[in-house]
Design a protein around this motif. Structure first.
Motif, PDB file in Angstrom:
ATOM      1  N   CYS A   1      -5.313   3.856  -2.215  1.00  0.00           N
ATOM      2  CA  CYS A   1      -4.950   5.249  -1.925  1.00  0.00           C
ATOM      3  C   CYS A   1      -3.902   5.763  -2.901  1.00  0.00           C
ATOM      4  CB  CYS A   1      -4.429   5.370  -0.494  1.00  0.00           C
ATOM      5  SG  CYS A   1      -5.648   4.948   0.777  1.00  0.00           S
TER       6      CYS A   1
ATOM      7  N   GLY B   1     -14.402  -5.246  -0.726  1.00  0.00           N
ATOM      8  CA  GLY B   1     -13.477  -4.346  -1.394  1.00  0.00           C
ATOM      9  C   GLY B   1     -12.676  -3.524  -0.388  1.00  0.00           C
ATOM     10  N   GLU B   2     -11.586  -2.936  -0.872  1.00  0.00           N
ATOM     11  CA  GLU B   2     -10.710  -2.128  -0.031  1.00  0.00           C
ATOM     12  C   GLU B   2     -10.577  -0.735  -0.629  1.00  0.00           C
ATOM     13  OE1 GLU B   2      -7.029  -4.394   1.121  1.00  0.00           O
ATOM     14  OE2 GLU B   2      -7.662  -5.627  -0.576  1.00  0.00           O
ATOM     15  N   GLU B   3      -9.827   0.106   0.057  1.00  0.00           N
ATOM     16  CA  GLU B   3      -9.487   1.414  -0.474  1.00  0.00           C
ATOM     17  C   GLU B   3      -8.118   1.364  -1.134  1.00  0.00           C
ATOM     18  OE1 GLU B   3      -9.667   4.360   2.582  1.00  0.00           O
ATOM     19  OE2 GLU B   3     -11.799   4.729   2.260  1.00  0.00           O
TER      20      GLU B   3
ATOM     21  N   ARG C   1       0.847  -1.187   0.000  1.00  0.00           N
ATOM     22  CA  ARG C   1       0.000   0.000   0.000  1.00  0.00           C
ATOM     23  C   ARG C   1       0.892   1.250   0.000  1.00  0.00           C
ATOM     24  NH1 ARG C   1      -5.274  -0.772   2.226  1.00  0.00           N
ATOM     25  NH2 ARG C   1      -5.692  -2.928   2.840  1.00  0.00           N
TER      26      ARG C   1
ATOM     27  N   HIS D   1      -5.729  10.650  -0.966  1.00  0.00           N
ATOM     28  CA  HIS D   1      -6.966  10.393  -1.703  1.00  0.00           C
ATOM     29  C   HIS D   1      -7.163   8.882  -1.806  1.00  0.00           C
ATOM     30  CE1 HIS D   1      -7.220  14.613  -3.201  1.00  0.00           C
ATOM     31  NE2 HIS D   1      -5.904  14.532  -3.134  1.00  0.00           N
ATOM     32  N   SER D   2      -8.393   8.459  -1.943  1.00  0.00           N
ATOM     33  CA  SER D   2      -8.641   7.023  -2.045  1.00  0.00           C
ATOM     34  C   SER D   2      -9.797   6.740  -2.990  1.00  0.00           C
ATOM     35  CB  SER D   2      -8.927   6.419  -0.662  1.00  0.00           C
ATOM     36  OG  SER D   2     -10.116   6.960  -0.118  1.00  0.00           O
ATOM     37  N   ILE D   3      -9.766   5.526  -3.530  1.00  0.00           N
ATOM     38  CA  ILE D   3     -10.845   5.014  -4.380  1.00  0.00           C
ATOM     39  C   ILE D   3     -11.344   3.744  -3.706  1.00  0.00           C
ATOM     40  CG2 ILE D   3     -11.531   4.355  -6.711  1.00  0.00           C
ATOM     41  CD1 ILE D   3      -8.919   5.576  -7.724  1.00  0.00           C
ATOM     42  N   THR D   4     -12.628   3.639  -3.510  1.00  0.00           N
ATOM     43  CA  THR D   4     -13.188   2.481  -2.812  1.00  0.00           C
ATOM     44  C   THR D   4     -13.511   1.353  -3.782  1.00  0.00           C
ATOM     45  OG1 THR D   4     -15.424   3.400  -2.969  1.00  0.00           O
ATOM     46  CG2 THR D   4     -14.154   3.912  -0.990  1.00  0.00           C
ATOM     47  N   GLY D   5     -13.570   0.144  -3.238  1.00  0.00           N
ATOM     48  CA  GLY D   5     -13.976  -1.012  -4.038  1.00  0.00           C
ATOM     49  C   GLY D   5     -12.835  -1.738  -4.720  1.00  0.00           C
ATOM     50  N   PHE D   6     -11.597  -1.507  -4.274  1.00  0.00           N
ATOM     51  CA  PHE D   6     -10.463  -2.209  -4.875  1.00  0.00           C
ATOM     52  C   PHE D   6     -10.494  -3.688  -4.488  1.00  0.00           C
ATOM     53  CE2 PHE D   6      -6.118  -3.878  -4.366  1.00  0.00           C
ATOM     54  CZ  PHE D   6      -5.666  -3.754  -5.671  1.00  0.00           C
ATOM     55  N   ARG D   7     -10.373  -4.545  -5.484  1.00  0.00           N
ATOM     56  CA  ARG D   7     -10.223  -5.984  -5.263  1.00  0.00           C
ATOM     57  C   ARG D   7      -9.039  -6.452  -6.095  1.00  0.00           C
ATOM     58  NH1 ARG D   7     -15.864  -5.306  -4.900  1.00  0.00           N
ATOM     59  NH2 ARG D   7     -16.772  -6.275  -3.031  1.00  0.00           N
TER      60      ARG D   7
END
Length: 368
Positions: free
Chosen positions: A246, A242-244, A194, A223-229
């Motif tokens: 960043c 899902g994860e964030e 990360r 900053h982050s984007i949600t829903g990372f898999r």
């Protein structure tokens, strides 16, 4: 009579299920990619009088049917849960669950592969890096922090590092990153680290490479984007949340110019549109690329860094822009060492870092 009615009822129900699935497979449009598996799905092969009499055509039809089967991901998840819960399997597709993380078994140690990577590094040193300050680091994979406590086999990481040190030229300084990371530095569903957990890594590199870093996470806008898999999510076929993902922004990343040295195309440091493509980790520097150059708009020095890297370098490089005016990134998985001199200037003073993951060291023939 009653048994006969049951048999007829079961037959009718079974036929209805098969029929509904068959109709659904015809009606539901084909998908081009599988987001879970991060790959393109097979399409129906071209039918002709000639191809209809070849085995390749029917093999392609079979692949198409398996890829485009309706509710395919749901059936994959059911299979995975059955394997792990009902049959008590320790992994599914070599992916296991430990402490809320998905990780892939990396075993056994391939000593020949480690020596091959060492030889590739030595070759680049001999051909291009005379007189430069050259360093290398090994990025441990998640198994280093998970496998032992789970009872699963894992690489002998001490042996891997030892074989690398024994075979890489003593003119290249080793910087040990193993104690600068822990499992919280990695995504739950992916192999990568990360970006927001790399402060210790940057500090260790600064100490080893001799630059004075005042790098602090609080100096960046997070900053982050949600829903990372990640990649293991699709391979495991398990219902993980899902994860964030960043990314860190400051003046050095905001004003930086990234150039693809093969095409001349300019790119942003963070390509947010890539999040919705096959590999969301491609947000960092637009993903895999043979040759990139980043010119910082806010560097404290006029120094230059050349990084020979795999995908882990994509998220680390933006964090070094405050220390280097220019960072060149070379990925020898996609470009031969024979031609990189046509794109990069190896004359003059520069720092050089070989940053490869333990997984790459253990993969024979991956570097060109």
């Amino acid at each position: 009579m009653q048994d006969r009615v049951k048999d007829i009822a079961l037959t009718v129900v079974f036929a209805l299920i098969i029929g509904v699935i068959a109709i659904a497979n015809v009606i539901v449009p084909d998908s081009e990619i599988s987001e879970a598996e991060r790959r393109k799905l097979a399409s129906f092969p071209q039918l002709s009088l000639e191809s209809a009499f070849t085995s390749d055509f029917y093999i392609s039809v079979d692949e198409y049917a398996a890829d485009q089967f309706v509710l395919r991901d749901s059936f994959r998840a059911l299979k995975a849960l059955t394997q792990l819960c009902a049959f008590q399997r320790l992994d599914n597709n070599d992916v296991y669950v430990q402490n809320g993380h998905l990780a892939k078994l990396e075993y056994p140690l391939n000593e020949h592969a480690v020596i091959q990577v060492a030889n590739a590094i030595n070759r680049v040193l001999s051909d291009y890096l005379d007189g430069m300050n050259v360093y290398y680091s090994i990025v441990p994979d998640k198994n280093y922090y998970l496998a032992a406590q789970s009872g699963r086999p894992s690489l002998d990481y001490d042996a891997l590092a030892r074989i690398a040190r024994e075979n890489i030229s003593p003119d290249i300084t080793y910087i040990d990153l193993f104690d600068s990371l822990d499992i919280t530095c990695y995504f739950n569903t992916d192999s990568h680290w990360r970006i927001e957990r790399l402060e210790s890594v940057v500090g260790k590199l600064a100490a080893g490479m001799g630059f004075e870093s005042d790098f602090r996470m609080e100096d960046y806008d997070l900053h982050s984007i949600t829903g990372f898999r990640g990649v293991y999510y699709g391979q495991a076929a398990l219902p993980f949340p899902g994860e964030e993902l960043c990314y860190l922004v400051d003046d050095s990343t905001r004003n930086a110019i990234v150039t693809d040295l093969e095409s001349g195309k300019q790119l942003p440091v963070y390509t947010l549109d890539e999040f919705d493509n096959v590999d969301p980790y491609d947000v960092y520097l637009s993903g895999a690329s043979p040759l990139l150059s980043i010119k910082s708009g806010d560097s404290a020095t006029q120094k230059r860094l050349i990084v020979f890297r795999d995908s882990f370098g994509s998220s680390l490089a933006p964090l070094l822009l405050g220390e280097y005016e220019r960072i060149d990134l070379v990925d020898l998985r996609y470009v031969s060492a024979d031609v990189i001199g046509e794109y990069l200037d190896f004359d003059g003073d520069a720092d050089v870092l070989f940053l490869y993951s333990a997984t790459l060291y253990n993969s024979s023939g991956i570097l060109r």
